[in-house]
Design a protein around this motif. Structure first.
Motif, short mmCIF file in Angstrom:
data_model
loop_
_atom_site.label_atom_id
_atom_site.label_comp_id
_atom_site.label_asym_id
_atom_site.label_seq_id
_atom_site.Cartn_x
_atom_site.Cartn_y
_atom_site.Cartn_z
N THR A 82 -39.91 7.21 -79.15
CA THR A 82 -41.16 7.57 -78.48
C THR A 82 -41.49 6.59 -77.37
OG1 THR A 82 -42.02 8.54 -80.52
CG2 THR A 82 -43.65 7.84 -78.90
N LEU A 83 -41.99 7.13 -76.27
CA LEU A 83 -42.53 6.31 -75.18
C LEU A 83 -43.97 6.76 -74.95
CD1 LEU A 83 -42.41 4.29 -72.84
CD2 LEU A 83 -41.52 6.17 -71.40
N GLY A 84 -44.89 5.81 -75.08
CA GLY A 84 -46.28 6.05 -74.75
C GLY A 84 -46.67 5.18 -73.58
N ILE A 85 -47.53 5.71 -72.72
CA ILE A 85 -47.94 4.97 -71.52
C ILE A 85 -49.46 5.00 -71.39
CG2 ILE A 85 -47.80 4.89 -69.00
CD1 ILE A 85 -44.99 6.10 -69.21
N THR A 86 -50.03 3.82 -71.19
CA THR A 86 -51.46 3.70 -70.94
C THR A 86 -51.77 4.20 -69.53
OG1 THR A 86 -51.71 1.82 -72.43
CG2 THR A 86 -53.38 2.08 -70.71
N CYS A 87 -52.78 5.05 -69.43
CA CYS A 87 -53.15 5.64 -68.14
C CYS A 87 -54.60 5.35 -67.76
CB CYS A 87 -52.89 7.15 -68.19
SG CYS A 87 -51.16 7.53 -68.53
N HIS A 88 -55.25 4.48 -68.51
CA HIS A 88 -56.63 4.08 -68.26
C HIS A 88 -57.53 5.31 -68.20
CE1 HIS A 88 -54.93 0.17 -67.76
NE2 HIS A 88 -54.24 0.55 -66.69
N GLY A 89 -58.21 5.53 -67.09
CA GLY A 89 -59.05 6.70 -66.93
C GLY A 89 -58.53 7.59 -65.82
N SER A 90 -57.23 7.53 -65.56
CA SER A 90 -56.65 8.17 -64.38
C SER A 90 -55.86 9.43 -64.70
CB SER A 90 -55.74 7.17 -63.66
OG SER A 90 -55.01 7.80 -62.63
N GLU A 128 -60.88 16.26 -72.53
CA GLU A 128 -61.04 17.72 -72.47
C GLU A 128 -60.14 18.31 -71.39
OE1 GLU A 128 -65.17 18.56 -71.82
OE2 GLU A 128 -65.77 17.70 -73.75
N TRP A 129 -60.17 17.70 -70.20
CA TRP A 129 -59.33 18.17 -69.10
C TRP A 129 -57.85 18.11 -69.48
CZ3 TRP A 129 -55.79 15.10 -66.38
CH2 TRP A 129 -55.18 15.73 -65.28
N TRP A 130 -57.43 16.98 -70.03
CA TRP A 130 -56.02 16.81 -70.38
C TRP A 130 -55.58 17.86 -71.40
CZ3 TRP A 130 -52.12 14.45 -68.17
CH2 TRP A 130 -50.92 14.35 -68.87
N SER A 131 -56.36 18.04 -72.45
CA SER A 131 -55.94 18.97 -73.51
C SER A 131 -55.98 20.43 -73.03
CB SER A 131 -56.79 18.79 -74.77
OG SER A 131 -58.13 19.10 -74.53
N ALA A 150 -66.37 10.64 -83.04
CA ALA A 150 -66.59 12.10 -83.02
C ALA A 150 -66.46 12.72 -81.63
CB ALA A 150 -67.92 12.46 -83.66
N PRO A 151 -67.09 12.17 -80.58
CA PRO A 151 -66.97 12.81 -79.27
C PRO A 151 -65.53 12.85 -78.75
CG PRO A 151 -68.73 11.18 -79.25
CD PRO A 151 -68.03 11.05 -80.56
N LEU A 152 -64.72 11.88 -79.13
CA LEU A 152 -63.33 11.83 -78.69
C LEU A 152 -62.49 12.88 -79.41
CD1 LEU A 152 -62.93 7.95 -78.64
CD2 LEU A 152 -63.69 9.47 -76.78
N VAL A 153 -62.73 13.03 -80.69
CA VAL A 153 -62.04 14.06 -81.47
C VAL A 153 -62.42 15.44 -80.94
CG1 VAL A 153 -61.80 15.09 -83.77
CG2 VAL A 153 -61.87 12.59 -83.52
N GLN A 154 -63.70 15.64 -80.73
CA GLN A 154 -64.20 16.94 -80.26
C GLN A 154 -63.75 17.24 -78.83
OE1 GLN A 154 -68.29 16.16 -81.15
NE2 GLN A 154 -68.03 16.65 -83.30
N ALA A 155 -63.47 16.19 -78.04
CA ALA A 155 -63.01 16.39 -76.67
C ALA A 155 -61.52 16.69 -76.61
CB ALA A 155 -63.32 15.16 -75.83
N GLY A 156 -60.80 16.54 -77.73
CA GLY A 156 -59.40 16.91 -77.76
C GLY A 156 -58.40 15.80 -77.91
N ALA A 157 -58.83 14.57 -78.20
CA ALA A 157 -57.87 13.49 -78.43
C ALA A 157 -56.95 13.90 -79.59
CB ALA A 157 -58.58 12.19 -78.75
N ASP A 158 -55.67 13.77 -79.37
CA ASP A 158 -54.71 14.08 -80.44
C ASP A 158 -54.60 12.94 -81.44
OD1 ASP A 158 -53.56 16.72 -79.51
OD2 ASP A 158 -53.25 15.48 -77.73
N PHE A 159 -54.80 11.72 -80.96
CA PHE A 159 -54.71 10.53 -81.81
C PHE A 159 -55.77 9.54 -81.35
CE2 PHE A 159 -50.46 12.34 -81.56
CZ PHE A 159 -50.11 12.43 -82.89
#
Length: 189
Positions: A82-90, A128-131, A150-159
């Motif tokens: 697995t490769l994960g990359i931090t993207c900040h708010g971009s 939300e946009w990403w998901s 809760a707001p992060l889960v509801q916005a579509g965060a997978d993890f």
């Protein structure tokens, strides 16, 4: 303590993040932690270092924007790690990460955090946009707790990536994992 925390609930991955440690210390820590996590089918990701991830048999690596060549890390890790990359708010960095072959993108910090200086802020709308437009999983990072996830889960965060919510929980790490699992289930409800 790690075994108890991992046995307490659903944990997808453990990141080995030892920022100020030398390579030998990272190797020793990884050799101790890796079998505990992998015996529980919890992926182990090396922070910042794809080379050490491969050398030590980790399941992958998580890289920040300043952690070397992401495309070279993808090649080094191969298709099975697995490769994960931090993207900040971009949005732009996230799309570049996907094009580079990231297996997930991480957005944040969403909340104030003591883990590191949060130079970038992200809002739940980004999740939300990403998901909505992409299948690549997203990870929310930065100051996340059972009380504010809760707001992060509801916005579509997978993890959700957490540190203090588990390791600084007043009743211990296992209670922290249970609290996070309850909060995620309630938010997803």
């Amino acid at each position: 303590m790690l075994a108890e925390a991992l046995d307490a609930g659903d944990v997808a991955a453990l990141q080995i993040r030892l920022k100020d440690a030398d390579d030998d210390a990272v190797r020793r820590a990884t050799e101790a932690l890796l079998p505990i996590a992998q015996a529980r089918e919890v992926a182990v990701l090396m922070n910042d270092r794809a080379d050490l991830a491969v050398e030590l048999g980790c399941d992958g690596a998580h890289l920040g924007q300043e952690d070397g060549d992401h495309a070279a890390a993808r090649r080094l890790l191969g298709p099975d790690r697995t490769l994960g990359i931090t993207c900040h708010g971009s949005r732009h960095l996230a799309m570049e990460a996907g094009e580079t072959g990231a297996d997930y993108v991480a957005f944040g910090a969403f909340f104030p955090t003591t883990t590191k200086e949060a130079r970038h802020r992200a809002e739940p709308e980004l999740l939300e946009w990403w998901s909505e437009f992409f299948e690549l999983p997203s990870v929310a990072i930065g100051g996340i707790t059972a009380a504010n996830c809760a707001p992060l889960v509801q916005a579509g965060a997978d993890f959700l990536a957490v540190v203090g919510a588990v390791w600084n929980h007043p009743d211990g790490p296992a209670a922290g994992v249970r609290a996070m699992n309850r909060a995620i289930a309630e938010a997803a409800g």
